[in-house]
Design a protein around this motif. Structure first.
Motif, PDB file in Angstrom:
ATOM      1  N   THR A   1      51.631  31.593  30.067  1.00  0.00           N
ATOM      2  CA  THR A   1      50.864  32.083  31.217  1.00  0.00           C
ATOM      3  C   THR A   1      49.414  31.695  31.033  1.00  0.00           C
ATOM      4  N   ILE A   2      48.885  30.942  31.984  1.00  0.00           N
ATOM      5  CA  ILE A   2      47.486  30.522  31.940  1.00  0.00           C
ATOM      6  C   ILE A   2      46.723  31.280  33.018  1.00  0.00           C
ATOM      7  N   SER A   3      45.530  31.743  32.687  1.00  0.00           N
ATOM      8  CA  SER A   3      44.767  32.569  33.615  1.00  0.00           C
ATOM      9  C   SER A   3      43.314  32.132  33.664  1.00  0.00           C
ATOM     10  N   ALA A   4      42.640  32.484  34.761  1.00  0.00           N
ATOM     11  CA  ALA A   4      41.218  32.186  34.932  1.00  0.00           C
ATOM     12  C   ALA A   4      40.661  33.089  36.012  1.00  0.00           C
TER      13      ALA A   4
ATOM     14  N   ALA B   1      38.609  42.276  28.512  1.00  0.00           N
ATOM     15  CA  ALA B   1      37.453  43.061  28.948  1.00  0.00           C
ATOM     16  C   ALA B   1      36.593  42.275  29.933  1.00  0.00           C
ATOM     17  N   ILE B   2      36.452  40.975  29.691  1.00  0.00           N
ATOM     18  CA  ILE B   2      35.703  40.122  30.620  1.00  0.00           C
ATOM     19  C   ILE B   2      36.393  40.088  31.978  1.00  0.00           C
ATOM     20  N   TYR B   3      37.708  39.930  31.959  1.00  0.00           N
ATOM     21  CA  TYR B   3      38.470  39.893  33.217  1.00  0.00           C
ATOM     22  C   TYR B   3      38.290  41.199  33.989  1.00  0.00           C
ATOM     23  N   GLN B   4      38.384  42.331  33.292  1.00  0.00           N
ATOM     24  CA  GLN B   4      38.242  43.615  33.964  1.00  0.00           C
ATOM     25  C   GLN B   4      36.845  43.748  34.575  1.00  0.00           C
ATOM     26  N   THR B   5      35.825  43.361  33.822  1.00  0.00           N
ATOM     27  CA  THR B   5      34.451  43.457  34.310  1.00  0.00           C
ATOM     28  C   THR B   5      34.240  42.584  35.537  1.00  0.00           C
ATOM     29  N   ARG B   6      34.796  41.388  35.519  1.00  0.00           N
ATOM     30  CA  ARG B   6      34.574  40.476  36.639  1.00  0.00           C
ATOM     31  C   ARG B   6      35.377  40.883  37.875  1.00  0.00           C
ATOM     32  N   LEU B   7      36.542  41.506  37.663  1.00  0.00           N
ATOM     33  CA  LEU B   7      37.259  42.084  38.800  1.00  0.00           C
ATOM     34  C   LEU B   7      36.454  43.230  39.409  1.00  0.00           C
ATOM     35  N   GLN B   8      35.855  44.042  38.556  1.00  0.00           N
ATOM     36  CA  GLN B   8      35.010  45.134  39.034  1.00  0.00           C
ATOM     37  C   GLN B   8      33.867  44.590  39.895  1.00  0.00           C
ATOM     38  N   ALA B   9      33.361  43.419  39.533  1.00  0.00           N
ATOM     39  CA  ALA B   9      32.229  42.823  40.232  1.00  0.00           C
ATOM     40  C   ALA B   9      32.640  42.116  41.518  1.00  0.00           C
ATOM     41  N   GLY B  10      33.941  42.120  41.838  1.00  0.00           N
ATOM     42  CA  GLY B  10      34.390  41.534  43.089  1.00  0.00           C
ATOM     43  C   GLY B  10      34.938  40.132  42.991  1.00  0.00           C
ATOM     44  N   GLU B  11      35.140  39.643  41.751  1.00  0.00           N
ATOM     45  CA  GLU B  11      35.720  38.318  41.580  1.00  0.00           C
ATOM     46  C   GLU B  11      37.242  38.411  41.540  1.00  0.00           C
ATOM     47  N   PHE B  12      37.918  37.295  41.300  1.00  0.00           N
ATOM     48  CA  PHE B  12      39.368  37.210  41.437  1.00  0.00           C
ATOM     49  C   PHE B  12      40.000  36.677  40.153  1.00  0.00           C
ATOM     50  N   LEU B  13      41.155  37.217  39.795  1.00  0.00           N
ATOM     51  CA  LEU B  13      41.905  36.760  38.630  1.00  0.00           C
ATOM     52  C   LEU B  13      43.194  36.104  39.093  1.00  0.00           C
ATOM     53  N   LEU B  14      43.433  34.889  38.630  1.00  0.00           N
ATOM     54  CA  LEU B  14      44.670  34.171  38.946  1.00  0.00           C
ATOM     55  C   LEU B  14      45.412  33.863  37.658  1.00  0.00           C
ATOM     56  N   MET B  15      46.739  34.041  37.689  1.00  0.00           N
ATOM     57  CA  MET B  15      47.594  33.755  36.541  1.00  0.00           C
ATOM     58  C   MET B  15      48.758  32.893  37.009  1.00  0.00           C
ATOM     59  N   ALA B  16      49.082  31.854  36.231  1.00  0.00           N
ATOM     60  CA  ALA B  16      50.201  30.970  36.573  1.00  0.00           C
ATOM     61  C   ALA B  16      51.077  30.782  35.339  1.00  0.00           C
TER      62      ALA B  16
ATOM     63  N   VAL C   1      45.146  31.166  27.685  1.00  0.00           N
ATOM     64  CA  VAL C   1      46.573  30.881  27.653  1.00  0.00           C
ATOM     65  C   VAL C   1      47.275  31.947  26.819  1.00  0.00           C
ATOM     66  N   ILE C   2      48.297  32.576  27.391  1.00  0.00           N
ATOM     67  CA  ILE C   2      49.143  33.537  26.682  1.00  0.00           C
ATOM     68  C   ILE C   2      50.466  32.849  26.360  1.00  0.00           C
ATOM     69  N   GLU C   3      50.971  33.046  25.162  1.00  0.00           N
ATOM     70  CA  GLU C   3      52.149  32.327  24.697  1.00  0.00           C
ATOM     71  C   GLU C   3      53.467  32.937  25.180  1.00  0.00           C
ATOM     72  N   LYS C   4      53.465  33.512  26.359  1.00  0.00           N
ATOM     73  CA  LYS C   4      54.705  34.031  26.951  1.00  0.00           C
ATOM     74  C   LYS C   4      54.480  34.221  28.440  1.00  0.00           C
ATOM     75  N   THR C   5      55.565  34.483  29.152  1.00  0.00           N
ATOM     76  CA  THR C   5      55.470  34.734  30.587  1.00  0.00           C
ATOM     77  C   THR C   5      55.485  36.237  30.854  1.00  0.00           C
ATOM     78  N   LEU C   6      55.248  36.622  32.096  1.00  0.00           N
ATOM     79  CA  LEU C   6      55.230  38.036  32.471  1.00  0.00           C
ATOM     80  C   LEU C   6      56.652  38.594  32.516  1.00  0.00           C
ATOM     81  N   ALA C   7      56.785  39.870  32.188  1.00  0.00           N
ATOM     82  CA  ALA C   7      58.106  40.489  32.071  1.00  0.00           C
ATOM     83  C   ALA C   7      58.804  40.577  33.419  1.00  0.00           C
TER      84      ALA C   7
END
Length: 255
Positions: A10-13, A137-152, A176-182
């Motif tokens: 799973t790759i995220s940004a 923690a960075i992802y949570q902070t940036r979501l709080q600030a109104g940005e967007f998280l995408l995971m593929a 990059v996470i070494e597995k997919t979502l449950a």
């Protein structure tokens, strides 16, 4: 015979603007990533339809966003391309729109982070998935600030290709996470042992059988795992109430 898509990582940004998310979703789909392997979260999606209120955890079936069909029609074409779009509340972030398999992970997290702990939030869920705590923690902070998280969820041998795609589209803080979502089951559920721990932990033995029966019937009807999960949780919701530990175990009393 077409090649079967094999997701292994799973790759995220994070993205600053909705139009960047729109662009990257379409590019992922064009590169062969199935729509049920793409997840998006954000607070400030634009919509032509005004939402009168948000759905709290108590309004949503644990493990599935049963409002997906409704919200998929509200948030423009790109979100409607994904599976299971809904609104939920995350501690420290607030009410967000979640689309794709991350929604089920948020609601069925084995850590119980979304199920009621006042000190937990998105960081707890993402670290459970294998993400470093500082990145979560960075992802949570940036979501709080109104940005967007995408995971593929992508094949391991194409990780570099998709990381470049996300970054070229404006993605930042790539991880990059070494597995997919449950998922709830690997295809059909033959027994409670086939249920993922995230699902099984929130169901009594009787509720597990209810879940499995409805899940398998829905898979046979439409061969859509996400919708089958939604149907299974709906069946559980109709027959049981949650106990004080968040387990669906108390049989409803028929009037």
């Amino acid at each position: 015979m077409p090649e079967v898509y094999q997701a292994e990582r799973t790759i995220s940004a994070v993205f600053k603007e909705q139009k960047q998310v729109d662009d990257v979703i379409r590019r992922l789909l064009d590169r062969g990533v199935p729509r049920d392997h793409i997840s998006v979260m954000g607070r400030n999606f634009e919509s032509e339809t005004r939402i009168s209120g948000f759905i709290s955890k108590k309004d949503v079936i644990l493990g599935g966003l049963r409002t997906g069909a409704v919200f998929g029609s509200l948030f423009g074409s790109f979100l409607s391309l994904l599976t299971g779009v809904g609104v939920l509340f995350i501690p420290f972030v607030g009410s967000i729109v979640a689309a794709g398999p991350i929604g089920a992970v948020l609601l069925g997290a084995a850590s119980g982070a979304i199920a009621g702990s006042a000190g937990a939030g998105l960081v707890s869920v993402l670290t459970t998935l294998g993400m470093p705590e500082d990145k979560a923690a960075i992802y949570q902070t940036r979501l709080q600030a109104g940005e967007f998280l995408l995971m593929a969820e992508v094949p391991s041998d194409r990780t570099g290709e998709f990381q470049l795609l996300l970054e070229s589209a404006g993605g930042e803080e790539t991880q990059v996470i070494e597995k997919t979502l449950a998922r709830p089951c690997p295809g059909l559920c033959n027994s409670p042992d086939d249920l993922s721990p995230e699902v099984r932990a929130h169901l009594s033995s009787e509720a597990q059988n209810t879940f499995i029966d409805r899940y398998n019937a829905a898979i046979n009807e439409k061969n859509d795992e996400f919708n089958a999960e939604q149907a299974a949780w709906e069946a559980v919701h109709q027959k049981y109430d949650e106990d004080e530990n968040g387990v669906w175990s108390k049989a409803k009393v028929k009037a």
